[in-house]
Design a protein around this motif. Structure first.
Motif: not given
Ligand SMILES: C=C1C[C@]23C[C@H]1CC[C@H]2[C@]1(C)CCC[C@@](C)(C(=O)O)[C@H]1[C@@H]3C(=O)O
Ligand SMILES: O=C(O)CCC(=O)C(=O)O
Ligand SMILES: [Fe+2]
Length: 372
Positions: A241-244, A352-354
């Motif tokens: 999670d990029p959050t805190s 894209r968060s990974d």
């Molecule tokens: C700030 C955020 C981006 C996401 C939602 C919150 C915290 C977690 C991130 C997430 C869940 C990480 C996995 C990929 C993501 C795209 C998802 O599958 O939902 C991420 C969220 C997002 O960017 O919407």
């Protein structure tokens, strides 16, 4: 100066940030035996058919913080956070009736027809609203889930209730009120957990509590419809999670898995417990001492699964910097100063968060000169 709006040209965007034209209508796709290619994850990332072993994470009795017994709690938190960043909290004081209502309201929302849910459609580049999978956002490795996300601010009295009424109409006032109260409770326990984290890192109970006062957080309802090919897809892909700090409540269906010592392990649901995990922003605030650990959510072919995630975030323009006591020759500065606003923008518009978000972000701000 803090860069609020990052302008990104198309060529800056990675292919995974491109949109697909697909529509994810769970009422149809949950029965489908041939799932669309965009939902099929590469075999090295797809879940293995054998069930993952359970991961036992410490249960932290929150009613003991600020008592003489808090010492034991602090030690448990420290060792969990140094190892993988996951623990659970019990005796948190949250009314079980409120929790039940929060699950019921999520169930009712996601069971509505797609058209009705789309009235709250998430807009490109924004982190709030309804998303049926991320078909309009990504082209491949799509998650088998629907989400409804909204902002919570410690400083704006009825922000959640207003969001529901303004977006979906007066009929959603009750739902808005339930999530307003739920988020207030999440914010309250987050600050208590911040006291414990501060004590466990030796910077005192107030340092992080003060930092997150007036937090500007994100609440997300996750709904994972059944999938007839659960071994080929994922509800939420592997990520940190990029959050805190994340405070998660799972319904009674297992699905959350954490990657530890080279294996995926399940954290089984407990109705009276919240799963807490350290996110990338807190990892930076602890100067890398505490871990933001890789996790994912798997789906199943029989029943839908729900989880409620509260993502604690600081105010947008607060500078994320570890306290001086946590910087020394063994732990030199691990990450540059940044603001949550810049990291959030990076995850919504650029990356894209990974599992590598924080490293990619660090490289990016140093390269692009987005540093404060
Ligand atoms: C700030 C955020 C981006 C996401 C939602 C919150 C915290 C977690 C991130 C997430 C869940 C990480 C996995 C990929 C993501 C795209 C998802 O599958 O939902 C991420 C969220 C997002 O960017 O919407
Ligand atoms: O649904 C879950 O159990 C986990 C979801 C998650 O990791 C997230 O939303 O960040
Ligand atoms: Fe997560």
């Amino acid at each position: 100066m803090v860069q609020q709006h990052l302008s990104l040209s198309r060529k800056d965007k990675s292919p995974s940030m491109e949109a697909s034209n697909l529509v994810f209508d769970a009422s149809v796709l949950s029965h489908e035996h041939n799932i669309p290619n965009q939902f099929i994850w590469p075999s090295e990332e797809a879940p293995k058919p054998d069930s993952a072993e359970e991961l036992i994470v410490p249960l932290i009795d929150l009613s003991l913080h600020r008592t003489q017994e808090s010492c034991q709690l602090v030690q448990l938190v420290r060792s969990a956070c140094e190892r993988h960043g996951f623990f659970q909290v019990v005796n948190h004081g949250i009314d079980p009736e409120l929790l039940q209502q929060a699950h019921r309201c999520a169930e009712s929302f996601f069971q509505m027809p797609l058209m009705e849910k789309q009235r709250a459609q998430r807009r490109p580049g924004e982190s709030c609203g309804y998303a049926s999978s991320f078909t309009g956002r990504f082209a491949s490795k799509l998650p088998w889930k629907e989400t409804l996300s909204f902002r919570f601010s410690d400083q704006k009295q009825s922000i959640v209730e207003d969001y529901f009424v303004d977006t979906l109409g007066e009929a959603y006032r009750h739902t808005g009120d339930v999530y307003q109260k739920y988020c207030e409770e999440m914010s309250r326990i987050s600050l208590d957990i911040m006291e414990v984290l501060g004590l466990s890192l030796g910077v005192g109970p107030d340092h992080y509590r003060d930092f997150f006062q007036g937090n500007d957080s994100i609440m997300r309802l996750n709904y994972y419809p059944p999938c007839q090919k659960p071994d080929q897809t994922l509800g939420t892909g592997p990520h940190c999670d990029p959050t805190s700090l994340t405070i998660l409540h799972q319904d009674d269906v297992a699905g959350l898995q954490v990657y530890i010592d080279g294996k995926w392990r399940t954290i089984r649901p407990r109705s009276n417990a919240f799963v807490v995990n350290i996110g990338d922003t807190f990892m930076a605030l602890s100067n890398g001492r505490y871990k933001s650990c890789l996790h994912r959510a798997v789906v199943n072919s029989r029943v839908p699964r729900k989880s409620l995630a509260f993502f604690l975030c600081p105010q947008m323009d607060k500078v994320v910097r570890p306290p001086g006591q946590l910087i020394d020759s063994k732990f030199p500065r691990a990450y540059p100063d940044f603001t949550w606003s810049t990291l959030l923008n990076f995850t919504q518009k650029h990356y894209r968060s990974d599992m590598k978000t924080l490293d990619a972000f660090t490289e990016w701000i140093l390269r692009e000169g987005q540093k404060l």
